[in-house]
Design a protein around this motif. Structure first.
Motif, PDB file in Angstrom:
ATOM      1  N   ALA A 145       0.838  -1.208   0.000  1.00 28.88           N
ATOM      2  CA  ALA A 145       0.000   0.000   0.000  1.00 28.88           C
ATOM      3  C   ALA A 145       0.870   1.255   0.000  1.00 28.88           C
ATOM      4  CB  ALA A 145      -0.938  -0.002   1.205  1.00 28.88           C
ATOM      5  N   ILE A 146       1.898   1.252   0.843  1.00 29.37           N
ATOM      6  CA  ILE A 146       2.761   2.437   0.927  1.00 29.37           C
ATOM      7  C   ILE A 146       3.654   2.529  -0.308  1.00 29.37           C
ATOM      8  CG2 ILE A 146       4.660   3.473   2.240  1.00 29.37           C
ATOM      9  CD1 ILE A 146       3.311   2.286   4.760  1.00 29.37           C
ATOM     10  N   PRO A 194      -4.124   6.827   5.119  1.00 30.34           N
ATOM     11  CA  PRO A 194      -5.347   6.409   4.428  1.00 30.34           C
ATOM     12  C   PRO A 194      -6.633   6.884   5.092  1.00 30.34           C
ATOM     13  CG  PRO A 194      -4.295   4.539   5.503  1.00 30.34           C
ATOM     14  CD  PRO A 194      -3.360   5.699   5.662  1.00 30.34           C
ATOM     15  N   THR A 195      -6.516   7.523   6.259  1.00 27.40           N
ATOM     16  CA  THR A 195      -7.740   8.068   6.858  1.00 27.40           C
ATOM     17  C   THR A 195      -8.074   9.443   6.288  1.00 27.40           C
ATOM     18  OG1 THR A 195      -6.629   9.185   8.691  1.00 27.40           O
ATOM     19  CG2 THR A 195      -7.201   6.862   9.001  1.00 27.40           C
ATOM     20  N   SER A 226      -5.409   3.482  -8.222  1.00 25.78           N
ATOM     21  CA  SER A 226      -5.619   4.033  -6.880  1.00 25.78           C
ATOM     22  C   SER A 226      -5.501   2.922  -5.844  1.00 25.78           C
ATOM     23  CB  SER A 226      -7.016   4.645  -6.766  1.00 25.78           C
ATOM     24  OG  SER A 226      -7.215   5.650  -7.739  1.00 25.78           O
ATOM     25  N   ASN A 227      -5.008   3.267  -4.671  1.00 31.03           N
ATOM     26  CA  ASN A 227      -4.908   2.259  -3.617  1.00 31.03           C
ATOM     27  C   ASN A 227      -6.265   1.661  -3.264  1.00 31.03           C
ATOM     28  OD1 ASN A 227      -2.175   2.909  -3.446  1.00 31.03           O
ATOM     29  ND2 ASN A 227      -2.161   2.765  -1.218  1.00 31.03           N
ATOM     30  N   LEU A 433      -5.740  -1.751  -1.333  1.00 30.23           N
ATOM     31  CA  LEU A 433      -4.391  -2.112  -0.877  1.00 30.23           C
ATOM     32  C   LEU A 433      -4.219  -1.950   0.622  1.00 30.23           C
ATOM     33  CD1 LEU A 433      -2.046  -0.854  -3.736  1.00 30.23           C
ATOM     34  CD2 LEU A 433      -2.999  -3.127  -3.347  1.00 30.23           C
ATOM     35  N   GLU A 434      -4.974  -1.043   1.228  1.00 29.40           N
ATOM     36  CA  GLU A 434      -4.885  -0.919   2.682  1.00 29.40           C
ATOM     37  C   GLU A 434      -5.415  -2.187   3.351  1.00 29.40           C
ATOM     38  OE1 GLU A 434      -5.439   1.679   0.679  1.00 29.40           O
ATOM     39  OE2 GLU A 434      -3.566   2.645   1.278  1.00 29.40           O
ATOM     40  N   HIS A 435      -6.455  -2.768   2.773  1.00 30.22           N
ATOM     41  CA  HIS A 435      -6.960  -4.029   3.325  1.00 30.22           C
ATOM     42  C   HIS A 435      -5.933  -5.145   3.126  1.00 30.22           C
ATOM     43  CE1 HIS A 435     -11.510  -2.818   3.107  1.00 30.22           C
ATOM     44  NE2 HIS A 435     -10.776  -1.982   3.823  1.00 30.22           N
ATOM     45  N   ALA A 436      -5.315  -5.170   1.946  1.00 36.46           N
ATOM     46  CA  ALA A 436      -4.343  -6.229   1.659  1.00 36.46           C
ATOM     47  C   ALA A 436      -3.107  -6.099   2.548  1.00 36.46           C
ATOM     48  CB  ALA A 436      -3.944  -6.174   0.185  1.00 36.46           C
TER      49      ALA A 436
END
Ligand SMILES: [Cu+2]
Length: 449
Positions: A145-146, A194-195, A226-227, A433-436
């Protein structure tokens, strides 16, 4: 974003105030092979930090494939192999995954197959699948994600002579556009949180740019890199978008709709005909949430398009669905503590095999969300077919070959895939991607010989 809580003690950042449509959208730069043999094109790419001019004002510190914010455009040809040797000149690890590629396991970018700082790895892509717009991006365990946010993404076009008879716009008029959102702070720095609301939409690495076009048809290959943002794209004058291809290549038939929806990682190729617009027209590509994200300026003199035949009603014939021999249930759930999204009851463990699939098997996957969140679902290695969504046959834009599909909250999507070859370990996962990366929403599948 959904399912993420703010980092404790994070300093507030002021978002950049950016003027729109100041910069031209760049065309992606073709990668140049370092050598070419009878059956393979060889490339080398340095993964490194640097700066890019994403928006007017300060340059932005980025991670990159080869120096640009969007990596070199790899143009592969069906039936010719591509081998890319990546050298990691960053100070932390990376993994490269060719999204949508049908590739042997050692070249797929398993999340723990890390290229350590200073090390190199060669990925070999057979390119035996149908022509398609693929993309490559970082896949490092718990860090993609990053890394993707910072710029580790690029486009890979697999050209296919089987498309030639369609007379689609080609060359200069065939334009890949990598779309992704970002948060730029007041100094134009990419700031990963991501928030926050990532409202800066970048097209080929420029914030809300313009793009000069001529009075003719264009093929735009739109990639949602997009992420986690879902895009709902349309033209500002209401002209329907004519979609000709999705993740895995040409659709069976053009899908004509007012808007094109792309969840994270999905691709949609559209034909836009600017011949009906007077010179000087400004037309916008807009998103239902972000508004205008790219302006087309009909200003470019171009020769009249030769013999513009209408698009045929049938673009491609997909392989007949073979009889599935196994049905697999995949359940997406929220952990009791609310910190993880589980796949079949557990967070990602690279050593735990969630799906073991004998090579050659055709399976139906029933992917159900019971977490109450919308996710999107990506399987490595294969292009699948969407059979139905909550029991309803997919719409025209989802009738082609797919590698990523949105799963409605509390809904079920049935997919069919054939795991024809390439034994080894792969993953399937949520492509938010944040979930992954952070909530464990990934699972290992082994293709067994
Ligand atoms: Cu998810």
């Amino acid at each position: 974003m959904k399912g993420m809580t703010p980092a404790a003690g994070a300093a507030p950042r002021t978002p950049a105030k950016l003027a729109s449509f100041v910069d031209a959208m760049p065309r992606l730069v073709d990668a140049v092979p370092v050598s070419v043999t009878a059956d393979t094109d060889y490339y080398t790419t340095s993964i490194k930090s640097g700066y890019a001019q994403l928006a007017p004002g300060n340059p932005t510190a980025i991670s990159s494939y080869g120096g640009g914010f969007v990596g070199p455009l790899i143009r592969a040809r069906r039936g010719r192999k591509v081998a890319v040797t990546y050298t990691n000149n960053l100070t932390s690890g990376v993994v490269v995954h060719l999204h949508g590629g049908h590739v042997p396991a050692p070249s797929d970018g398993f999340p723990t197959d890390e290229i350590a700082p200073g090390a190199s790895r060669t990925y070999t892509y057979p390119n035996l699948q149908r022509g398609a717009t693929l993309w490559y991006h970082d896949h490092l365990h718990m860090a993609e994600a990053i890394n993707v946010f910072n710029g580790l993404h690029g486009v890979y076009i697999l050209h296919d002579p089987a498309e030639d008879w369609l007379g689609l716009p080609s060359g200069r008029y065939d334009v890949p556009i990598l779309l992704r959102d970002a948060f730029l702070d007041a100094d134009n720095a990419l700031y990963y949180d991501p928030t926050l609301d990532w409202t800066v939409m970048l097209a080929n690495g420029k914030a809300r740019p313009y793009f000069a076009v001529g009075q003719r048809r264009y093929r735009f290959r739109l990639i949602n890199a997009s992420n986690h943002r879902y895009l709902t794209l349309s033209l500002s004058d209401g002209t329907p978008l004519v979609q000709i291809a999705s993740d895995g290549g040409l659709l069976p038939a053009p899908a004509v709709a007012p808007a094109l929806e792309l969840s994270s990682a999905e691709r949609g190729e559209v034909i836009v005909d600017f011949s009906k617009y007077p010179m000087g027209t400004r037309l916008y590509l807009q998103d239902s949430v972000l508004g205008q994200i790219l302006r087309f300026d009909v200003t470019e003199a171009c020769p009249p398009e030769p013999a513009k035949a209408p698009l045929p009603a049938t673009l491609a014939t997909l392989p007949a669905l073979t009889q599935a021999t196994n049905t697999r249930k995949i359940t997406l759930s929220l952990s009791a503590d609310g910190n993880y999204f589980f796949i079949n009851g557990q967070a990602f463990d690279p050593n735990v095999v969630i799906a073991s699939i004998p090579v050659g098997t055709t399976e139906i996957w029933e992917v159900s969300d019971i977490s109450g969140w919308e996710h999107n679902f990506h399987i490595h290695l294969v292009q699948f077919r969407v059979l139905d969504i909550n029991g309803v046959a997919p719409g025209p834009s989802l009738r082609g070959l797919k590698d990523t599909v949105s799963i409605p909250a509390n809904g079920t999507v049935r997919l069919q895939a054939t795991f024809a070859d390439y034994p080894g370990k792969y993953v399937f996962h949520c492509h938010l991607l944040e979930h992954a990366s952070f909530t464990g929403m990934m699972a290992r599948m082994d293709i067994t010989a």
